[in-house]
Design an enzyme around this catalytic site. Sequence first.
Site, PDB file in Angstrom:
ATOM      1  N   TYR A   1      11.632  25.659  28.758  1.00 21.66           N
ATOM      2  CA  TYR A   1      12.394  25.580  29.474  1.00 21.66           C
ATOM      3  C   TYR A   1      13.120  27.495  29.575  1.00 21.66           C
ATOM      4  O   TYR A   1      12.260  28.448  30.458  1.00 21.66           O
ATOM      5  CB  TYR A   1      13.473  25.113  30.394  1.00 21.66           C
TER       6      TYR A   1
ATOM      7  N   LYS B   1      11.256  31.387  31.134  1.00 19.96           N
ATOM      8  CA  LYS B   1      12.148  32.445  31.095  1.00 19.96           C
ATOM      9  C   LYS B   1      12.312  33.852  30.682  1.00 19.96           C
ATOM     10  O   LYS B   1      12.038  35.017  31.874  1.00 19.96           O
ATOM     11  CB  LYS B   1      13.813  31.786  31.816  1.00 19.96           C
TER      12      LYS B   1
ATOM     13  N   SER C   1      18.012  33.176  33.356  1.00 18.01           N
ATOM     14  CA  SER C   1      19.071  32.430  32.380  1.00 18.01           C
ATOM     15  C   SER C   1      19.139  33.041  31.223  1.00 18.01           C
ATOM     16  O   SER C   1      19.075  33.544  30.729  1.00 18.01           O
ATOM     17  CB  SER C   1      18.707  31.559  32.136  1.00 18.01           C
TER      18      SER C   1
ATOM     19  N   ASN D   1      23.121  17.888  33.314  1.00  9.92           N
ATOM     20  CA  ASN D   1      24.220  19.122  32.949  1.00  9.92           C
ATOM     21  C   ASN D   1      25.921  18.296  33.345  1.00  9.92           C
ATOM     22  O   ASN D   1      26.171  17.426  33.883  1.00  9.92           O
ATOM     23  CB  ASN D   1      24.239  20.471  34.112  1.00  9.92           C
TER      24      ASN D   1
ATOM     25  N   ARG E   1      24.819  17.056  20.840  1.00  6.77           N
ATOM     26  CA  ARG E   1      23.610  16.560  21.467  1.00  6.77           C
ATOM     27  C   ARG E   1      22.120  18.327  20.644  1.00  6.77           C
ATOM     28  O   ARG E   1      22.846  19.170  20.901  1.00  6.77           O
ATOM     29  CB  ARG E   1      23.478  17.389  23.051  1.00  6.77           C
TER      30      ARG E   1
HETATM   31  C1  WQD Z   1      27.140  22.396  28.900  1.00  4.47           C
HETATM   32  C2  WQD Z   1      28.243  21.541  27.765  1.00  4.47           C
HETATM   33  C3  WQD Z   1      26.876  20.154  26.763  1.00  4.47           C
HETATM   34  C4  WQD Z   1      27.028  17.026  29.510  1.00  4.47           C
HETATM   35  C5  WQD Z   1      22.324  24.603  31.724  1.00  4.47           C
HETATM   36  C6  WQD Z   1      21.459  24.775  31.663  1.00  4.47           C
HETATM   37  C7  WQD Z   1      20.537  26.209  30.821  1.00  4.47           C
HETATM   38  C8  WQD Z   1      20.758  26.617  31.695  1.00  4.47           C
HETATM   39  C9  WQD Z   1      22.429  27.275  31.077  1.00  4.47           C
HETATM   40  C10 WQD Z   1      19.821  27.683  34.207  1.00  4.47           C
HETATM   41  C11 WQD Z   1      26.948  21.376  27.227  1.00  4.47           C
HETATM   42  C12 WQD Z   1      28.716  19.499  27.358  1.00  4.47           C
HETATM   43  C13 WQD Z   1      26.921  18.200  28.688  1.00  4.47           C
HETATM   44  C14 WQD Z   1      27.215  16.166  28.640  1.00  4.47           C
HETATM   45  C15 WQD Z   1      28.961  17.328  27.244  1.00  4.47           C
HETATM   46  N1  WQD Z   1      21.118  27.190  33.539  1.00  4.47           N
HETATM   47  N2  WQD Z   1      27.893  18.014  28.031  1.00  4.47           N
HETATM   48  N3  WQD Z   1      28.192  15.893  28.018  1.00  4.47           N
HETATM   49  O1  WQD Z   1      23.617  23.291  28.077  1.00  4.47           O
HETATM   50  O2  WQD Z   1      24.830  24.901  29.160  1.00  4.47           O
HETATM   51  O3  WQD Z   1      22.551  24.974  29.856  1.00  4.47           O
HETATM   52  O4  WQD Z   1      22.948  25.757  31.915  1.00  4.47           O
HETATM   53  O5  WQD Z   1      19.623  28.456  33.490  1.00  4.47           O
HETATM   54  O6  WQD Z   1      19.180  26.052  31.497  1.00  4.47           O
HETATM   55  O7  WQD Z   1      20.708  23.210  31.255  1.00  4.47           O
HETATM   56  O8  WQD Z   1      24.183  23.308  30.324  1.00  4.47           O
HETATM   57  O9  WQD Z   1      25.898  21.625  31.483  1.00  4.47           O
HETATM   58  O10 WQD Z   1      23.804  20.440  30.066  1.00  4.47           O
HETATM   59  O11 WQD Z   1      25.751  21.766  28.974  1.00  4.47           O
HETATM   60  O12 WQD Z   1      29.324  17.723  26.367  1.00  4.47           O
HETATM   61  O13 WQD Z   1      27.358  14.566  29.039  1.00  4.47           O
HETATM   62  O14 WQD Z   1      28.784  20.366  28.136  1.00  4.47           O
HETATM   63  O15 WQD Z   1      27.034  19.508  24.598  1.00  4.47           O
HETATM   64  O16 WQD Z   1      28.309  21.729  25.866  1.00  4.47           O
HETATM   65  P1  WQD Z   1      23.924  23.881  29.243  1.00  4.47           P
HETATM   66  P2  WQD Z   1      25.197  21.365  30.319  1.00  4.47           P
END
Ligand code: WQD
Length: 338
Positions: free
Chosen positions: A152, A156, A127, A202, A298
Amino acid sequence: MVKKIIVTGGAGYIGSHTVVQLVESGYEPIIIDNFSNAEHRVMDRLETITGRRTKLYEGDCTDEDFMRRVIEKEGDIGGVIHFAAYKAVGESVQKPLAYYKNNVDSLLVLLELMKQYNINNFVFSSSCTVYGQPDQLPVTEDTPKKPAESPYGNTKQICEEIIEDFVASVDDFKAVSLRYFNPIGAHPSSLIGELPLGVPSNLVPFVTQTAAGLREKLTVFGEDYNTPDGTCIRDYIHVVDLAKAHVKAVDFIQNSGGTTLNELFNLGTGKGNSVLEVIKTFEKVTGEKLNFEIGPRRSGDVEQVYASVDKSNKILGWTAELDLGQALKDAWNWQKTL
Ligand code: WQD
């Protein structure tokens, strides 16, 4: 070319899409899954898409006896793609021991058995979280890893280090670790896709569930970041492109000379998009109006991360072909079937 490939977590989101691509490329995937984060109906959907029934062993990758039985029963296994892991960042903060046990133990069991049974080709699902907030962008594979932001992410990093030490300790083992950026979207057939358990953490599943009326509104976690529109930037990659990269990784290992290998590859589009850009693109490609509001940041979010994909392009011969709009359209079409 030995065709039989064990796919742990093969009934899951990325695993199932990879099974489709493996079959279409002439491989024979064998799924191992405990269905802790997947539904059995995926097996029927895979049969509809591929025209053949993929063999399934239902069980847990941390169960050494179970895994040994599978390997002994199947015999001529060409390689393993290891997806099976818990992957929710927030949940891992609440349940760190479950994450270390599942994500690390399953790797240890697998590597031990692969060594015993002389299975020497391994693809690991890693990841971009290993990078934390990179100091320079786009982030390349030799960018130093940062202390993990969550248990998590730490699993990795630990798994990548275990693989490195293991490869160095044996004469004959080839490993490739694939660092995913943000997988989104669904198979164009809308027969398989993301099945988030409970409230999605996500972005994209939350967007599609909001548009479907399952969620009242989307909260954008912060618009005071140092980015053009103030919202976080990520590298959103279509899950079908991601799946194809796994077949390229298996091919790369099979075709690589010598007896030892340990390579890391970024799997992204090489392009960053902000949260607001995702929302605007979703509205454009679907014609749906999304109900969202701006909320507080967040904790744990990095401001921006997107991939340099030069190494994947050059060495794997792989590049993402589907853009953000296509991924969001496929995600929406999938959501409408649920
Ligand atoms: C993306 C953006 C949030 C939800 C994920 C996995 C991680 C890795 C990479 C696998 C961020 C914003 C989100 C919401 C929002 N994958 N958001 N409102 O955090 O990049 O990480 O992908 O290994 O394990 O967790 O992805 O989709 O949670 O967030 O504004 O309701 O969307 O702040 O900027 P993230 P995400």
